[in-house]
Design a protein around this motif. Structure first.
Motif, PDB file in Angstrom:
ATOM      1  N   VAL A  94      72.996  -6.535  57.731  1.00  0.00           N
ATOM      2  CA  VAL A  94      72.996  -5.074  57.758  1.00  0.00           C
ATOM      3  C   VAL A  94      73.674  -4.547  56.507  1.00  0.00           C
ATOM      4  N   GLY A  95      73.473  -3.256  56.248  1.00  0.00           N
ATOM      5  CA  GLY A  95      74.095  -2.666  55.075  1.00  0.00           C
ATOM      6  C   GLY A  95      73.557  -1.279  54.798  1.00  0.00           C
ATOM      7  N   ALA A  96      73.808  -0.805  53.597  1.00  0.00           N
ATOM      8  CA  ALA A  96      73.513   0.570  53.220  1.00  0.00           C
ATOM      9  C   ALA A  96      72.013   0.841  53.159  1.00  0.00           C
ATOM     10  N   ARG A  97      71.632   2.031  53.594  1.00  0.00           N
ATOM     11  CA  ARG A  97      70.234   2.452  53.436  1.00  0.00           C
ATOM     12  C   ARG A  97      69.939   2.738  51.964  1.00  0.00           C
ATOM     13  N   ALA A  98      70.835   3.471  51.321  1.00  0.00           N
ATOM     14  CA  ALA A  98      70.662   3.787  49.895  1.00  0.00           C
ATOM     15  C   ALA A  98      71.350   2.712  49.065  1.00  0.00           C
ATOM     16  N   CYS A  99      70.914   1.481  49.227  1.00  0.00           N
ATOM     17  CA  CYS A  99      71.589   0.362  48.568  1.00  0.00           C
ATOM     18  C   CYS A  99      71.225   0.300  47.082  1.00  0.00           C
ATOM     19  N   GLN A 134      70.296  -2.029  43.571  1.00  0.00           N
ATOM     20  CA  GLN A 134      69.408  -3.161  43.306  1.00  0.00           C
ATOM     21  C   GLN A 134      70.114  -4.477  43.638  1.00  0.00           C
ATOM     22  N   TYR A 135      71.409  -4.521  43.365  1.00  0.00           N
ATOM     23  CA  TYR A 135      72.206  -5.712  43.698  1.00  0.00           C
ATOM     24  C   TYR A 135      72.200  -5.950  45.212  1.00  0.00           C
ATOM     25  N   GLY A 136      72.403  -4.881  45.981  1.00  0.00           N
ATOM     26  CA  GLY A 136      72.424  -5.022  47.436  1.00  0.00           C
ATOM     27  C   GLY A 136      71.098  -5.498  47.990  1.00  0.00           C
ATOM     28  N   ALA A 137      70.002  -4.931  47.474  1.00  0.00           N
ATOM     29  CA  ALA A 137      68.674  -5.352  47.928  1.00  0.00           C
ATOM     30  C   ALA A 137      68.417  -6.818  47.578  1.00  0.00           C
ATOM     31  N   HIS A 138      68.839  -7.205  46.368  1.00  0.00           N
ATOM     32  CA  HIS A 138      68.646  -8.596  45.945  1.00  0.00           C
ATOM     33  C   HIS A 138      69.436  -9.551  46.842  1.00  0.00           C
ATOM     34  N   MET A 139      70.701  -9.225  47.106  1.00  0.00           N
ATOM     35  CA  MET A 139      71.533 -10.104  47.930  1.00  0.00           C
ATOM     36  C   MET A 139      71.009 -10.196  49.356  1.00  0.00           C
ATOM     37  N   ALA A 140      70.559  -9.064  49.910  1.00  0.00           N
ATOM     38  CA  ALA A 140      70.027  -9.085  51.278  1.00  0.00           C
ATOM     39  C   ALA A 140      68.782  -9.957  51.364  1.00  0.00           C
ATOM     40  N   ALA A 141      67.877  -9.805  50.393  1.00  0.00           N
ATOM     41  CA  ALA A 141      66.654 -10.608  50.394  1.00  0.00           C
ATOM     42  C   ALA A 141      66.963 -12.083  50.190  1.00  0.00           C
ATOM     43  N   ALA A 142      67.878 -12.380  49.257  1.00  0.00           N
ATOM     44  CA  ALA A 142      68.225 -13.777  48.979  1.00  0.00           C
ATOM     45  C   ALA A 142      68.878 -14.433  50.193  1.00  0.00           C
ATOM     46  N   LEU A 143      69.763 -13.712  50.864  1.00  0.00           N
ATOM     47  CA  LEU A 143      70.387 -14.246  52.069  1.00  0.00           C
ATOM     48  C   LEU A 143      69.351 -14.501  53.157  1.00  0.00           C
ATOM     49  N   ALA A 144      68.421 -13.547  53.320  1.00  0.00           N
ATOM     50  CA  ALA A 144      67.395 -13.698  54.351  1.00  0.00           C
ATOM     51  C   ALA A 144      66.492 -14.891  54.066  1.00  0.00           C
ATOM     52  N   VAL A 145      66.102 -15.058  52.811  1.00  0.00           N
ATOM     53  CA  VAL A 145      65.274 -16.214  52.436  1.00  0.00           C
ATOM     54  C   VAL A 145      66.027 -17.507  52.744  1.00  0.00           C
ATOM     55  N   GLY A 146      67.288 -17.571  52.335  1.00  0.00           N
ATOM     56  CA  GLY A 146      68.082 -18.773  52.569  1.00  0.00           C
ATOM     57  C   GLY A 146      68.275 -19.070  54.045  1.00  0.00           C
ATOM     58  N   LEU A 147      68.545 -18.039  54.841  1.00  0.00           N
ATOM     59  CA  LEU A 147      68.711 -18.238  56.282  1.00  0.00           C
ATOM     60  C   LEU A 147      67.410 -18.717  56.921  1.00  0.00           C
ATOM     61  N   ALA A 148      66.294 -18.118  56.490  1.00  0.00           N
ATOM     62  CA  ALA A 148      64.994 -18.543  57.024  1.00  0.00           C
ATOM     63  C   ALA A 148      64.728 -20.007  56.689  1.00  0.00           C
ATOM     64  N   SER A 163      67.892  -7.342  61.988  1.00  0.00           N
ATOM     65  CA  SER A 163      68.356  -6.131  61.313  1.00  0.00           C
ATOM     66  C   SER A 163      67.759  -4.918  62.016  1.00  0.00           C
ATOM     67  N   GLY A 164      67.986  -3.732  61.426  1.00  0.00           N
ATOM     68  CA  GLY A 164      67.626  -2.505  62.117  1.00  0.00           C
ATOM     69  C   GLY A 164      66.357  -1.829  61.669  1.00  0.00           C
ATOM     70  N   GLY A 165      65.594  -2.447  60.755  1.00  0.00           N
ATOM     71  CA  GLY A 165      64.320  -1.870  60.345  1.00  0.00           C
ATOM     72  C   GLY A 165      64.425  -0.671  59.427  1.00  0.00           C
ATOM     73  N   ALA A 166      65.627  -0.320  58.981  1.00  0.00           N
ATOM     74  CA  ALA A 166      65.817   0.880  58.163  1.00  0.00           C
ATOM     75  C   ALA A 166      65.500   0.603  56.698  1.00  0.00           C
ATOM     76  N   TYR A 167      65.583   1.670  55.888  1.00  0.00           N
ATOM     77  CA  TYR A 167      65.438   1.512  54.447  1.00  0.00           C
ATOM     78  C   TYR A 167      66.633   0.725  53.905  1.00  0.00           C
ATOM     79  N   GLY A 168      66.542   0.307  52.654  1.00  0.00           N
ATOM     80  CA  GLY A 168      67.661  -0.336  51.995  1.00  0.00           C
ATOM     81  C   GLY A 168      67.846  -1.781  52.397  1.00  0.00           C
ATOM     82  N   VAL A 169      69.072  -2.138  52.757  1.00  0.00           N
ATOM     83  CA  VAL A 169      69.424  -3.526  53.062  1.00  0.00           C
ATOM     84  C   VAL A 169      68.598  -4.066  54.223  1.00  0.00           C
ATOM     85  N   ASP A 170      68.408  -3.260  55.281  1.00  0.00           N
ATOM     86  CA  ASP A 170      67.623  -3.725  56.433  1.00  0.00           C
ATOM     87  C   ASP A 170      66.227  -4.160  56.010  1.00  0.00           C
TER      88      ASP A 170
END
Length: 386
Positions: A127-132, A134-148, A156-163
């Motif tokens: 989870v994290g900021a909606r108005a994240c 570029q760093y936040g979006a990159h980290m969220a995607a990288a973490l999700a790829v690694g976890l998968a 997550s919550g389906g929102a804009y940004g980190v979700d």
């Protein structure tokens, strides 16, 4: 032609209450625990004796909502949308949600084929900021790829940004992801994520407490976060300002005894200030999926050691390193001078100097010794690493 069996009275009562009671209503949860769904629904529908814990005005408001509730219609709309209703006690119900006590969901509306209970057993919230940034979006995607890739379900919550970045990262890796919505699961919100949420429903799960057609409100987003925290083994906050709703998720995870983690950002970033506060309050700092898995996974799922590069001089014996360090950076020195600087005997210093010469670190010039170019480069690298 197959027919759908008629719902039982208990199911109809729980579905009815999911329409009447607001998510996270602890007073309603206490009623359910003390009297059961059928009795609570009967009193609300027919205006029976007021249950304790609410004012006359509040009771009248609940009865007014009850008058418009139709559980049969909600179940029919859910079937039409490919949605099922999961209630406490069902085989698919995730038992960890019971940790919420009287704030436990009345039930969950589930869209997607996998078993929610099975997927939730090995899941992590991102989870994290909606108005994240570029760093936040990159980290969220990288973490999700690694976890998968490690076989974990990303929630997550389906929102804009980190979700959104977290969901897309998991999907891109061919992994599993769950979106927990603050509205009816048949009406994706935000509208700009309609395609994303539809894809999640095809490859994963979309769940929510609210019945079909219900809309989100600010308070519903906040109480939705307790479900994300309780459902998962741990919560990772990627970016969050001081008043971010994602901190509500993290603090709920802390209260529930779940692992709570934060990804650090720049000290000057307001969008990382909430994460840094969370880290000071006891959350664990993580930087990649391996560190998350080490915390939430089984014994032995360890992240690799984080070390700088091993330099050739690191492989020398301590005595040899001491003699090498005794040579001046410029010019040469006699064995006697080197022995004094290394705090050893001259015989031992000479033995180590010949050993170092065979390794290419020193060279002899007349009666003295000096560092080779290789040794000077190695020494500079060592200073930079420090």
């Amino acid at each position: 032609m197959s027919t759908v069996p008629p719902p039982d009275g208990e199911l109809l009562a729980v579905v009815f209450l999911s329409r009447v009671l607001e998510p996270g209503d602890t007073v309603g949860g206490r009623w359910l625990r003390e009297f059961g769904a059928v009795e609570v629904a009967r009193r609300l529908r027919y205006g029976g004796p007021r249950l304790a814990g609410v004012s006359d005005k509040r009771w009248a408001g609940l009865c007014a909502r009850a008058a418009g509730a139709d559980p049969g219609r909600d179940l029919a709309a859910a079937r039409e949308a490919g949605v099922r209703f999961v209630r406490p006690g069902d085989t698919e119900w995730p038992a960890q949600l019971d940790d919420l006590g009287d704030a436990r969901p009345t039930g969950l509306w589930v869209r997607g084929r996998p078993s929610l209970r099975i997927w939730a057993l090995r899941s992590v919230a991102l989870v994290g900021a909606r108005a994240c940034t570029q760093y936040g979006a990159h980290m969220a995607a990288a973490l999700a790829v690694g976890l998968a890739e490690h076989g974990w379900v990303v929630v997550s919550g389906g929102a804009y940004g980190v979700d959104g970045a977290a969901h897309r990262g998991a999907l891109a890796a061919g992994g599993a992801t769950v979106a927990v919505l603050a509205c009816g699961v048949d009406r994706p919100y935000p509208r700009g994520h309609t395609e994303l949420i539809s894809r999640i429903a095809q490859q994963g799960l979309v769940i929510g407490e609210l019945p079909p057609g219900d809309h989100p409100t600010p308070s519903r987003f906040i109480v939705r976060n307790r479900v994300i925290a309780a459902l998962t083994r741990g919560t990772v906050v990627v970016e969050a300002a001081h008043r971010s709703g994602s901190l509500v998720t993290a603090r709920a995870a802390l209260r529930l005894g779940r692992h709570t983690m934060g990804v650090p950002g720049p000290a000057t970033s307001a969008l990382s200030a909430g994460v840094h506060e969370l880290l000071r309050d006891g959350a664990v700092l993580v930087t990649d999926a391996a560190e998350v898995v080490e915390l939430v996974g089984d014994m032995g799922e360890l992240a690799p050691d984080r070390r700088g590069p091993v330099l050739p001089r690191d492989l020398l014996e301590p005595d040899a390193r001491q003699v090498l360090a005794a040579l001046p950076a410029r010019g040469g020195a006699t064995p006697d001078e080197i022995a004094r600087a290394a705090r050893t005997t001259m015989d031992d210093a000479i033995a180590k100097l010949y050993e170092l010469r065979s390794l290419g670190y020193v060279e002899r010039h007349g009666d003295g010794w000096k560092l080779t170019r290789q040794a000077l480069i190695s020494a500079r690298e060592g200073r930079e690493r420090c």
